[in-house]
Design a protein around this motif. Structure first.
Motif, short mmCIF file in Angstrom:
data_model
loop_
_atom_site.label_atom_id
_atom_site.label_comp_id
_atom_site.label_asym_id
_atom_site.label_seq_id
_atom_site.Cartn_x
_atom_site.Cartn_y
_atom_site.Cartn_z
N TYR A 67 0.81 -1.22 0.00
CA TYR A 67 0.00 0.00 0.00
C TYR A 67 0.85 1.27 0.00
N LEU A 68 2.11 1.16 0.40
CA LEU A 68 2.97 2.34 0.47
C LEU A 68 3.54 2.75 -0.89
N SER A 69 3.50 1.83 -1.84
CA SER A 69 4.23 2.05 -3.09
C SER A 69 3.35 2.64 -4.19
N PRO A 70 3.90 3.56 -4.97
CA PRO A 70 3.16 4.06 -6.13
C PRO A 70 3.11 3.02 -7.25
N LEU A 71 3.90 1.97 -7.16
CA LEU A 71 3.95 0.96 -8.22
C LEU A 71 2.83 -0.07 -8.05
N SER A 72 2.51 -0.74 -9.14
CA SER A 72 1.49 -1.78 -9.10
C SER A 72 2.06 -3.06 -8.48
N GLY A 73 1.18 -3.98 -8.12
CA GLY A 73 1.61 -5.27 -7.60
C GLY A 73 2.54 -5.99 -8.57
N ASP A 74 2.19 -5.97 -9.86
CA ASP A 74 3.04 -6.61 -10.87
C ASP A 74 4.44 -6.00 -10.86
N GLU A 75 4.49 -4.67 -10.80
CA GLU A 75 5.79 -3.99 -10.85
C GLU A 75 6.65 -4.30 -9.61
N ILE A 76 6.06 -4.26 -8.43
CA ILE A 76 6.88 -4.52 -7.24
C ILE A 76 7.32 -5.98 -7.19
N ARG A 77 6.46 -6.90 -7.65
CA ARG A 77 6.90 -8.30 -7.68
C ARG A 77 8.05 -8.49 -8.67
N ALA A 78 7.97 -7.83 -9.81
CA ALA A 78 9.01 -8.00 -10.84
C ALA A 78 10.33 -7.34 -10.43
N HIS A 79 10.27 -6.20 -9.75
CA HIS A 79 11.49 -5.43 -9.53
C HIS A 79 12.04 -5.44 -8.11
N LEU A 80 11.19 -5.68 -7.12
CA LEU A 80 11.66 -5.54 -5.74
C LEU A 80 11.66 -6.84 -4.95
N LEU A 81 10.89 -7.86 -5.43
CA LEU A 81 10.83 -9.11 -4.68
C LEU A 81 12.12 -9.90 -4.86
#
Lengths: 327, 327
Positions: B313-327
């Motif tokens: 909820y804190l991120s401006p990115l979508s779920g897809d984006e955070i999974r692809a780039h930060l997980l």
């Protein structure tokens, strides 16, 4: 009590078993193995060891199934399959394939009304969380992840495939000078070679050519060629005595700027120093299994990651208790 | 765009303004002050400065109101009052009174169908989150929190109240040897004196008795008597030149054991090194304001803490984006 099942009883499965013992609100119900169950002895008295082929019989007896397979070939098959029967947690760690794995597990879990958590552990897992939090807090900044000092299973396997090598272990070591440069806030651009060194402890086959083995290791593409690598030749006894553990750890650092003209610097650092990589990974998994059991009770379904779970769900304490003691 | 309002334009309010500028999905709508609005100039062009008495007129124009008052007397009144009109975030940091504040804010917010987040920042805030995660992962272990090196506003105020003191600033400094003992996993029991020292920079009034001032500071109960305190006398010019900043930071460390016989040790460490305490606090608050705006859209109401908010909820990115780039 949260009833836990384990599929796959290697280092990670044993770690889950140990972590369940440390959490009084959880109990281990059964361990499932691909081996002959009669050949597998678990540590917890009274726990059933069953064949993975019979896992469907346990559909209503287990709250959360923890899948302790490997990321290369096991989990891409296992997690979507078992998410049709159970709420599941895995530690899938092939970063590049996470979107695909997520989609497969999500489809299975949603169809079955189950909840699944993938890629749980420390990287992916706690390191990912720290990358996310730090990125949201400091949008103008730069991320750094360092690993080690610790044993890399993949690199140790690569050493053992070199002709003339009887046994071996590889440690990934972060370069202290690179860590210090990052912490200074100078936002350095670091090459692969500048960030980590690789240290190998190798037991030779009888009569093997040490120089040839050393060269084969140091020049191995992908694994060693891009790093400063040190090779130590030791005896099988020394390997067993000094290198039996599976330590690991690492650092996630984000440096960034705030202020009207970005005049102020900040450093956020998260680090782990772990005696046992699989036991720590399992400890993270078991805390998240508690969260998954709660989400399942709330009727949630589909695939989740650590990003989707509110931290309070991990704790055995009530909201009142965590606000009073941990906030 | 998330429309942000600020109540109270001191260091924290200005920090929020700067953080909003760094987040392209947010905009500052208005700043509310108890002063005459004509005397307050904000940094962002085109932003209204209004009297706090007129805040109700803005009820439908602001998505999240950030309340930048003090914890001693402002926030216990302000947050419950403004939660009747707005979704709100505060940084209430009187740890002992959090349960009471939570209950008051929760009642107001629920009655109004608003969502509120209290005690957001780094301690309480990011440090609390790290205590919670580490406690859930390592149930058998011990927590340590160290603060500094940084400016303590409360202790600086205490120095300035000493007769003969014209101005002064106090730094809280963690003891390096204590940090090292904790990191070693030896689970030391540390006294107050062993964990932190206090360093004071004092400008004397004309003709004041330096020895008497030093003694008054060093023996002051609650603030300095339990610490090893150093007092440096400097000129007003030196204070302005060398001690104008508001740096802070600290360390949250949990050490714990895993394994069937608790044979393996682990160290989890989170640390912050901040050039500007209020700007970092505001940066955390603004990331959470995004989460609060989303929760409000989902129809959630009542009081929350950082423990209750899923990190995504804190991120401006979508779920897809955070999974692809930060997980």
């Amino acid at each position: 009590m949260v009833k836990i099942g384990i599929i796959g009883y290697g280092n990670l499965g044993r770690g889950v078993e140990c972590a369940v013992k440390q959490n009084p609100d959880m109990e281990l119900t059964a361990v499932f193995t691909r081996r002959d169950p009669k050949t597998v002895t678990v540590l917890t008295p009274g726990v059933t060891v069953a064949s993975v082929n019979d896992v469907a019989d346990w559909k209503d007896k287990i709250d959360v199934m923890i899948i302790c397979g490997g990321s290369a070939t096991d989990l891409p098959e296992q997690t979507p399959a078992y998410a049709k029967l159970f709420n599941v947690v895995d530690s899938f760690d092939t970063h590049a394939r996470i979107p695909e794995h997520f989609a497969n597990v999500d489809a299975s879990a949603k169809a079955a009304g189950k909840v699944a958590l993938i890629s749980c552990g420390w990287d992916p897992g706690m390191f990912s969380l720290n990358r996310l939090y730090a990125n949201c807090i400091l949008p103008d900044g730069k991320d750094y992840t360092f690993w080690g000092k610790g044993v890399s299973q993949g690199h140790s396997d690569a050493i053992r495939r070199v002709p003339g090598v009887k046994n071996g272990k590889q440690y990934t070591v972060p370069v202290e000078a690179a860590l210090e440069a990052v912490r200074s806030g100078s936002n350095p651009e670091l090459t692969t070679r500048e960030k980590h060194t690789r240290e190998c402890f190798v037991v030779l086959e009888e009569g093997a050519d040490a120089a040839a083995v050393e060269k084969a290791i140091k020049t191995m593409p992908n694994y060693f060629a891009d790093y400063d690598t040190t090779v130590h030749f030791i005896s099988e006894e020394e390997l067993a005595r000094d290198h039996a553990g599976i330590p690991h750890g690492g650092f996630v650092i984000r440096t960034g700027q705030t202020g009207w003209n970005k005049e102020n610097k900040h450093v956020i650092e998260y680090s782990l120093k772990l005696d046992s990589n699989p036991e720590f990974t399992s400890s993270v998994i078991v805390a998240y299994a508690r969260a998954i059991a709660r989400l399942a009770k709330e009727g949630v379904s589909g695939c989740k990651t650590v990003f989707d779970i509110a931290p309070a769900y991990l704790s055995p304490l009530s909201g009142d208790e965590i606000r009073a003691h941990l906030l």
